[in-house]
Design a protein around this motif. Structure first.
Motif: not given
Length: 417
Positions: A209-213, A225-227, A340-342
């Motif tokens: 999350k830190s990278l993507t943020s 992207a996805h967080l 994402h996926t559910d």
């Protein structure tokens, strides 16, 4: 500007110079290049595994988390999977030049939307050295150039895999600058990539999350992207208990460090054996953090805190709650999920259809483990990431997601009145 940033921009310029060569490359030439890459990976497997072992040893000394160590690790079986993925991409149909649709209005024009490469793609990723091969293969097959910037924890593995990929593509007559690797751990390279508007056409981050943020906050280049992978499994009141238990345990425990791992289990209050479900997870080695009702089912469960519903554990930990029906389950997913996926587990087709229609996620599954959230499992050969946004591409991003289109209009001296 730093020396690292200057070098990165020169890499981008070199990549752009070879874009016309990639755009003109034939289907067979790109396929041959990738088959050559897979052979080069196989020929250097000992060097790759030795490099990975050195990365793992260094990462363990720095205290890298178990989830990240799992993502970093390669063995013979995983390397076989990397090689097979490259070969699979080589055998996939070339998307470049495909006619998406065609119309013929009364004025005699022929209008087509035709797939073309995006251009130069920057991939910023952590831990997973397989991304080096996957991203290079997908970019090359779809006619794009790529700049790869992996994490410092995998520098040796990435360097060795990249060298094999370059050996394969150059043997087939394609330019080495089509697939470039940032052989530096200096964070200035990331900043230079994010600011390279006009040189890099698309940034895809793949990591925590830190990278993507950071990427999404600082990028002046479009981002795909996805967080978080806050994946839910909902056990409907009409679920088959055997399927429910197998799916829940697999979704959490097969590999806890992947983004498709179940992080929250929702159980309908009408489901008959919720205690067996919770017990099966705990017996499999999973810590269950539950609401009051879940904690009442098994005294080994521990109370959940508010932050547990929004935490991507990437570990053998799951949050769990009893919910009042399908609507309550979908409301919980809408409030806490990351698109994402559910998953719904049910034998009631009407409930399944309502879940599929009502849950706004990139991937929605019925009676299947969320661990299938993977481009290879979707028949895409590999994936460059999973997108949870709404624009351009959604879910596992592979060849089609790395193309855009242009309009091609053909006339016969047609003029507009």
């Amino acid at each position: 500007m730093s020396e690292v940033a200057d070098h990165l921009l020169e890499m981008a310029r070199a990549a752009r110079r070879v874009l016309p060569i990639l755009a003109a490359a034939s289907d067979q030439q790109k396929a041959d290049a990738l088959m050559g890459c897979s052979q080069a990976l196989d020929n250097t497997r000992r060097a790759i595994l030795d490099a990975n072992a050195a990365d793992l040893a260094a990462a363990q000394q720095t205290g890298l988390s178990e989830a990240m160590l799992d993502r970093l690790a390669l063995d013979e079986v995983r390397l076989d999977g990397v090689i097979a993925a490259v070969e699979h991409v080589a055998r996939l149909p070339d998307p470049v030049g495909q006619v998406i649709d065609e119309t013929r209005p009364p004025n005699g024009l022929v209008l087509q939307r035709v797939r073309i490469p995006i251009g130069l793609i920057g991939i910023i990723f952590e831990s997973r050295p397989n991304v080096t091969a996957d991203a290079a293969a997908l970019a090359l097959r779809s006619g794009n150039a790529v700049i790869l910037r992996g994490g410092s924890e995998a520098i040796r593995s990435n360097r060795t895999i990249h060298a094999a990929m370059v050996a394969g593509l150059t043997k087939a007559g394609l330019p080495a600058d089509a697939v470039q690797f940032v052989d530096s751990t200096d964070r200035a390279a990331v900043g230079a990539m994010l600011g390279a508007a006009g040189l890099i056409d698309l940034i895809i981050p793949r990591g925590g999350k830190s990278l993507t943020s950071r990427v999404m906050a600082e990028a002046r280049v479009p981002v795909l992207a996805h967080l978080d992978g806050l994946c839910h499994t909902y056990i409907d009141k009409a679920a088959d208990p055997v399927k429910a238990e197998a799916i829940a345990v697999n979704a959490k425990m097969r590999r806890t460090g992947v983004c498709g791992s179940m992080e929250t289990l929702l159980i309908d209050q009408g489901y008959g054996t919720p205690d067996a479900l919770i017990g099966a997870l705990i017996d499999a080695g999973c810590e269950v953090r539950g609401d009051e009702a879940v904690c009442g089912l098994d005294d080994r469960a521990v109370p959940a805190h508010a932050e547990d519903w929004t935490t991507e554990f990437l570990a053998p930990i799951v949050s769990a709650a009893i919910v009042d029906g399908l609507d309550a389950a979908m409301a919980h997913i809408a409030r806490y999920g990351s698109h994402h996926t559910d998953v719904i587990v049910t034998e009631d087709d009407a409930a399944a259809n309502r879940f599929v229609a009502g849950v706004d996620s990139a991937i929605v599954m019925v009676n299947a483990s969320s661990q299938f959230a993977d481009g290879g499992e979707f028949g895409l050969g590999a994936e460059i990431g999973i997108s949870t946004g709404r624009l351009h591409a959604r879910g596992p991003v592979a060849l089609e997601g790395l193309t855009t289109y242009k309009w091609v209009v053909r006339g016969q001296g047609t003029i507009r009145a």
